[in-house]
Design a protein around this motif. Structure first.
Motif, PDB file in Angstrom:
ATOM      1  N   ILE A   1     -13.908  11.970   4.550  1.00  0.00           N
ATOM      2  CA  ILE A   1     -12.632  11.749   5.242  1.00  0.00           C
ATOM      3  C   ILE A   1     -12.859  11.332   6.692  1.00  0.00           C
ATOM      4  CG2 ILE A   1     -10.618  12.943   6.190  1.00  0.00           C
ATOM      5  CD1 ILE A   1     -10.227  12.051   3.397  1.00  0.00           C
TER       6      ILE A   1
ATOM      7  N   LEU B   1      -4.480  14.004   7.625  1.00  0.00           N
ATOM      8  CA  LEU B   1      -4.501  13.890   6.175  1.00  0.00           C
ATOM      9  C   LEU B   1      -5.857  14.313   5.618  1.00  0.00           C
ATOM     10  CD1 LEU B   1      -2.971  13.122   3.643  1.00  0.00           C
ATOM     11  CD2 LEU B   1      -3.804  10.769   3.933  1.00  0.00           C
ATOM     12  N   GLN B   2      -5.833  15.318   4.762  1.00  0.00           N
ATOM     13  CA  GLN B   2      -7.001  15.911   4.103  1.00  0.00           C
ATOM     14  C   GLN B   2      -8.011  16.485   5.089  1.00  0.00           C
ATOM     15  OE1 GLN B   2      -8.553  13.319   0.986  1.00  0.00           O
ATOM     16  NE2 GLN B   2      -7.137  14.307  -0.442  1.00  0.00           N
TER      17      GLN B   2
ATOM     18  N   ARG C   1     -14.209  15.026  -0.102  1.00  0.00           N
ATOM     19  CA  ARG C   1     -13.322  15.111   1.063  1.00  0.00           C
ATOM     20  C   ARG C   1     -14.092  15.526   2.318  1.00  0.00           C
ATOM     21  NH1 ARG C   1     -10.687  18.863   3.918  1.00  0.00           N
ATOM     22  NH2 ARG C   1     -11.443  20.593   2.625  1.00  0.00           N
TER      23      ARG C   1
ATOM     24  N   MET D   1      -8.366   8.783   2.269  1.00  0.00           N
ATOM     25  CA  MET D   1      -7.990   9.873   1.368  1.00  0.00           C
ATOM     26  C   MET D   1      -8.913   9.889   0.160  1.00  0.00           C
ATOM     27  SD  MET D   1      -4.213  10.523  -0.253  1.00  0.00           S
ATOM     28  CE  MET D   1      -3.802  12.057  -1.090  1.00  0.00           C
TER      29      MET D   1
ATOM     30  N   GLU E   1      -1.072  10.895   9.963  1.00  0.00           N
ATOM     31  CA  GLU E   1      -1.989  10.718   8.834  1.00  0.00           C
ATOM     32  C   GLU E   1      -3.436  10.568   9.285  1.00  0.00           C
ATOM     33  OE1 GLU E   1      -0.080   8.598   4.883  1.00  0.00           O
ATOM     34  OE2 GLU E   1      -0.987   7.379   6.444  1.00  0.00           O
TER      35      GLU E   1
ATOM     36  N   GLU F   1      -2.372  17.837   2.386  1.00  0.00           N
ATOM     37  CA  GLU F   1      -2.492  17.026   1.182  1.00  0.00           C
ATOM     38  C   GLU F   1      -1.652  15.749   1.250  1.00  0.00           C
ATOM     39  OE1 GLU F   1      -4.473  17.492  -1.276  1.00  0.00           O
ATOM     40  OE2 GLU F   1      -5.243  19.480  -0.803  1.00  0.00           O
ATOM     41  N   HIS F   2      -0.590  15.759   2.018  1.00  0.00           N
ATOM     42  CA  HIS F   2       0.283  14.584   2.055  1.00  0.00           C
ATOM     43  C   HIS F   2       1.061  14.596   3.365  1.00  0.00           C
ATOM     44  CE1 HIS F   2       2.941  11.376   0.850  1.00  0.00           C
ATOM     45  NE2 HIS F   2       4.007  12.152   0.927  1.00  0.00           N
TER      46      HIS F   2
END
Length: 962
Positions: A136, A303-304, A132, A71, A299, A246-247
């Protein structure tokens, strides 16, 4: 980044042989090793050196360490994780040394309403996005240069496995997305010096934050709250929306930033639910089994990441959607790998096909992975032949159960999976306690449901797939649950049609709702829910807002007086349509008469069937041999089938006696031929006597069943040779009053014409003297009344056939055979002196013998027009040739010329001949066939193009017999 970034860590683990979006490795872990790793003090980090001193002093040797970027917290802070090996991957936050980026927006705490949301600093989001998109899911290496007393680590980060890769801090400064910390610059530090040079170059080039204007246009307008989530979701029209995750709260709930309008929304994946983290009373979180693994699974892939989200529904302010990544659909992957289960309530809104979700869950169940490790299928202990088989439907018990006959001859009751038949609840259940309750007629839509199933599958072979076995339940005084025997619940299909789904779509049944962990349900449960939704939307059956249908069915079984009143009507009717509701024995049945809406007990005429066991005043009477076999034979042949009955008489108990026919088979004859009954002496006066005697003789010679121990008496027998019956020509004068569109016609006997005229005159005189009160008569189906005919304004005797509304009552004029729709204000009670007891209905229905009725409407209309011109309202001569399904079949002759009306139609080429097989009718059939040949030779009407009967299609609508 200014200030401290707070980030809560949930430790997750990577699973074996799973495809990571952007990170593909095969690993194995032990869930027992799951622990919570704090931000500082991470142990066992893959390829990382031991912990650095707690003091804020530079590390003497900056050891190179590696990890995967999980992240990007901001433009100058990232979270890296190790590879999961035997446990969850450890994580740590790395802050970039010597640079500073803008702070990202922050929402004010909900518990502090006086505080305001903090917006982005200029270029803060652009710096975060720059990292990002670069980092990522990528592998990086880094050195920790400083570790503060609070555990915060600062260092240099390089893309790749060694320092030859791109320096992340330098890239940020070079793009004008970060500033260099110049305070305390050490001249002997080449890294700091290079950063300063890059910053100067960015300023000179006016890159990023060094552009003119200060970058106010780079500040996002973040929207944390959506005033009307339902309207917001509807406005998206279920089209994919670009977003960044984002989460990840758990495996099936994510927080997404919708682009380009910067809406922050929480999205729950449609159709599935993963194990969650339960918050305890002390504030700690305890994960359900496999919750951490499911979260890490989502995740590590989303995630991102840049994704697309389809917002599908918003029940109770919860946004449901589907997250799509270029490498796959996370919803389906979660199910396939055993991290989630299907959820019925949100399955209906899933736009990518619910069958894919069910297939994924089924795959995980079969492999017993993760949450399904202890799963046992409802039919796991059944053999394949018991799970799927073909059987013949023998009886429809009610709207959700049938009795089938297996290939082995065994009978089995099958309940349709996951549906509930119509039922009465609450106050309605307690109404009319004194009335005899008959569920099939008294429960709304139960009769319609049963009839739908009966017409679809009775007597036919169906495919049965057992879904589950519902265990037996026992009732107790304290329990409200009724007792049920063990039930086999299955999906029954015929011709590819799921009977349960068809029932539900018609609104004749509802779908049972289950607990989420209850897997004892239909294998086509989603289709059932969709069918119910359609039925509700269209207001079908149980979901209709119209008045429920009421079935007023009179049960005259054992009612001697009612049966006596009914007997003459049935005798005159000839063959009447009926449905066999119940079989008491081989020769005793209960019939439902649809036209008369009544139930009668019917005894087969002409035979003596073995009696079953029954209670008698002196005790239980023992069953006669083969009584059970006879009843089983009758059940299999006629139970719940549509039959025709000829009523001849009735016994002293009010039971009707006669002949029952099904698809051309006389049930009495069938029982005798199968050695399950004997001929009774009362059959001698019947036209079926010869057939019965012949069948009995054959059974006796075979010594089958009831004749097994029969010994033929050695007596001289006189053989009576019955000569073949000859056609009788007994023409009588009739007056043709009505011709229908189906070529049936109604006549009055000329002999009784004077009586009818006198009755009409007297009745009209009485009505003129005492006119009926307009609107006082309430029409009911089947009632006899008087009706004011619209054509001449006169009153005639009539029978109510249907009450569509007070303004539309369908009546049949019983003395003339015509029909009309009139308002109830033109109807009145028939005076007793002019009822059918005073003079029977004078219009009798007939059909033409020896000719086929054209199926084509135009061809049939031409024939009807010709008949209307030639014989309607004229006197003819009529002779009954043979019986028919609904009425006798006759020949008509013109009164003056004695020419045959039907033969004239044949000779004119307007109809074809119906070839009868009876020997005594062959002379007439031959005459009609000769007439047909002459019309064909002359190419008249239907023969104008030659003989069309060999063509595949018949333009005149005839059903050609091959």
């Amino acid at each position: 980044m200014h200030g401290t970034v707070c980030f809560r860590y949930s430790v997750c683990s990577q699973l074996s042989s799973l495809f990571l979006l952007g990170f593909n490795r095969t690993v194995t872990l032990d869930s027992r090793l799951l622990t919570c790793f704090p931000l500082n003090g991470v142990s066992n980090f893959v390829d990382m050196a031991s912990s650095v001193s707690a003091q804020a002093n530079p590390a003497p040797v900056a050891a190179l360490q590696r990890g995967i970027v999980k992240m990007v917290l901001s433009g100058c802070a990232i979270i890296v994780r190790g590879q999961p090996r035997g446990g969850p991957p450890p994580e740590r936050q790395i802050n970039l040394s010597n640079i500073r980026t803008g702070a990202l927006a922050r929402r004010a705490p909900q518990s502090q309403p006086d505080q305001k949301d903090t917006p982005d600093e200029p270029f803060a989001f652009q710096a975060r996005e720059f990292l990002r998109k670069m980092l990522i899911g990528k592998e990086v290496c880094f050195t920790v240069e400083v570790k503060t007393a609070l555990g915060r680590e600062y260092g240099m980060v390089y893309l790749g496995r060694d320092t030859t890769g791109e320096n992340i801090a330098e890239s940020l400064v070079n793009e004008g997305l970060a500033t260099v910390r110049r305070e305390g610059i050490r001249g002997n530090n080449p890294d700091q010096a290079r950063l300063c040079d890059l910053e100067d170059q960015a300023k000179a080039s006016k890159k990023g934050m060094w552009t003119e204007g200060g970058g106010t246009n780079t500040v996002r307008d973040l929207k944390y709250i959506i005033e009307n989530p339902r309207n917001f979701v509807d406005s998206m029209h279920q089209k994919p929306v670009n977003a960044v995750i984002e989460h990840v709260r758990d495996g099936s709930v994510v927080r997404a930033l919708l682009l380009p309008d910067y809406y922050l929304v929480t999205v729950m994946l449609s159709g599935v639910k993963c194990p969650t983290f339960k918050r305890e009373a002390d504030g700690t979180e305890s994960p359900e089994p496999f919750a951490a693994e499911a979260k890490f699974f989502t995740e590590s892939r989303l995630l991102q990441r840049d994704v697309q989200i389809i917002l599908e529904s918003c029940p109770n302010q919860v946004i449901l959607g589907t997250v799509l990544h270029p490498n796959g659909n996370i919803t389906e992957l979660l199910l396939k790998e055993g991290f989630a289960r299907c959820v019925d309530w949100s399955m209906a809104v899933y736009t990518q096909g619910a069958e894919k979700l069910r297939a994924g869950e089924k795959s995980a169940k079969e492999r017993k992975v993760r949450i399904w490790k202890d799963y046992v299928a409802p039919t796991a202990n059944m053999d394949q032949k018991d799970r799927q088989f073909v059987a013949k439907v023998m009886q429809v018990v009610n709207a959700d159960a049938v009795v089938v006959k297996l290939n082995s001859g065994e009978y089995k009751t099958i309940h349709l999976s996951s549906i509930r038949p119509p039922r009465i609840e609450g106050e309605e259940k307690n109404k009319d306690k004194d009335k005899r309750f008959r569920p099939i007629y008294d429960i709304p839509y139960m009769f319609e449901a049963r009839e739908f199933m009966r017409k679809k599958i009775i007597g036919k072979k169906v495919n049965v797939t057992v879904d589950y076995i519902r265990a037996a339940t026992s009732s107790s005084e304290t329990s409200t649950i009724p007792a049920f025997a063990e039930r086999t619940c299955a999906t029954v299909t015929i011709g590819g049609i799921n009977i349960a789904e068809a029932l539900v779509s018609k609104g004749f049944a509802t779908v049972i709702r289950y607990r989420q962990d209850d897997d004892q349900r239909s294998s086509h449960y989603d289709e059932l829910l969709a069918a119910e939704a359609r039925a509700i939307k269209n207001g079908k059956g149980l979901h209709s807002k119209k008045e429920v249908p009421i079935h007023r069915v009179a049960d005259i079984s054992g009612e001697t007086q009612k049966a006596k009143q009914f007997l003459p009507f049935l005798q005159r009717a000839g063959r009447s349509e009926a449905v066999v509701e119940y079989v008491f024995s081989g020769s005793r049945l209960k019939l439902y008469m649809p036209k008369e809406t009544c139930l009668i007990t019917f005894l087969l005429a002409g035979i003596e069937c073995p009696r079953g066991s029954r209670n008698m005043p002196g005790g239980m009477q023992v069953a006669e041999p083969f009584s059970d076999e006879a009843m089983a034979f009758t059940k299999e042949l006629v139970l719940q089938r549509e039959v025709e009955v000829e009523v001849e008489s009735m016994d002293k108990a009010g039971n009707f006696i006669g002949w029952l026919h099904i698809e051309g088979v006389n049930l009495s004859v069938a029982l005798v031929e199968n050695a399950l009954s004997k001929v009774h002496f009362t059959a001698e006066r019947s036209s079926y006597y010869k057939t019965l005697v012949s069948g009995e003789e054959a059974s006796r010679l075979r010594k089958d069943k009831i004749w097994a121990n029969y010994e033929e008496k050695k007596v001289e027998e006189v053989v009576h040779v019955m000569e073949e019956k000859e056609r009788t020509a007994n023409y009588r004068a009739v007056y043709v009053t009505e011709i229908t569109d189906t070529m049936h016609f109604y006549t009055q006997d000329v002999e009784t014409g004077t009586q009818l005229e006198n009755l009409m005159e007297t009745m009209r005189a009485e009505i003129a003297a005492q006119p009926p009160v307009e609107g006082s008569y309430a029409a009911r189906r089947g009632d006899y009344c008087i009706a004011n005919f619209s054509a001449d304004g006169e009153w005639y005797r009539a029978r109510v056939e249907k009450v569509q509304s007070p303004a539309k009552v369908h009546v049949f004029y019983i003395d003339y055979g015509n029909r009309e729709i009139v308002p109830s204000t033109r109807l009145a009670v028939i005076p007793p002196a002019f009822s059918t007891r005073a003079l029977a209905a004078q219009a009798t229905e007939y059909a033409f013998a020896y000719i086929q009725v054209p199926q084509d409407e135009d061809a049939r209309a031409d024939v009807v027009d010709s008949l209307v011109r030639d014989i309607q309202n004229t006197q003819c001569l009529l002779n009954v040739e043979h019986s028919g399904v609904t009425c006798p079949h006759v020949t008509l002759q013109f009164a003056d010329s004695k020419d045959d009306v039907g033969l004239s139609l044949v000779k004119e080429g307007m109809v074809m001949v119906d070839v009868r097989k009876e020997k005594h009718l062959q002379k007439m059939v031959t005459e009609y066939l000769n007439g047909q040949e002459s019309a064909k030779t002359a190419r008249l009407n239907i023969w104008r193009y030659g003989d069309f009967r060999d063509d595949d299609a018949d333009e005149f609508g005839y059903k050609l017999k091959k």
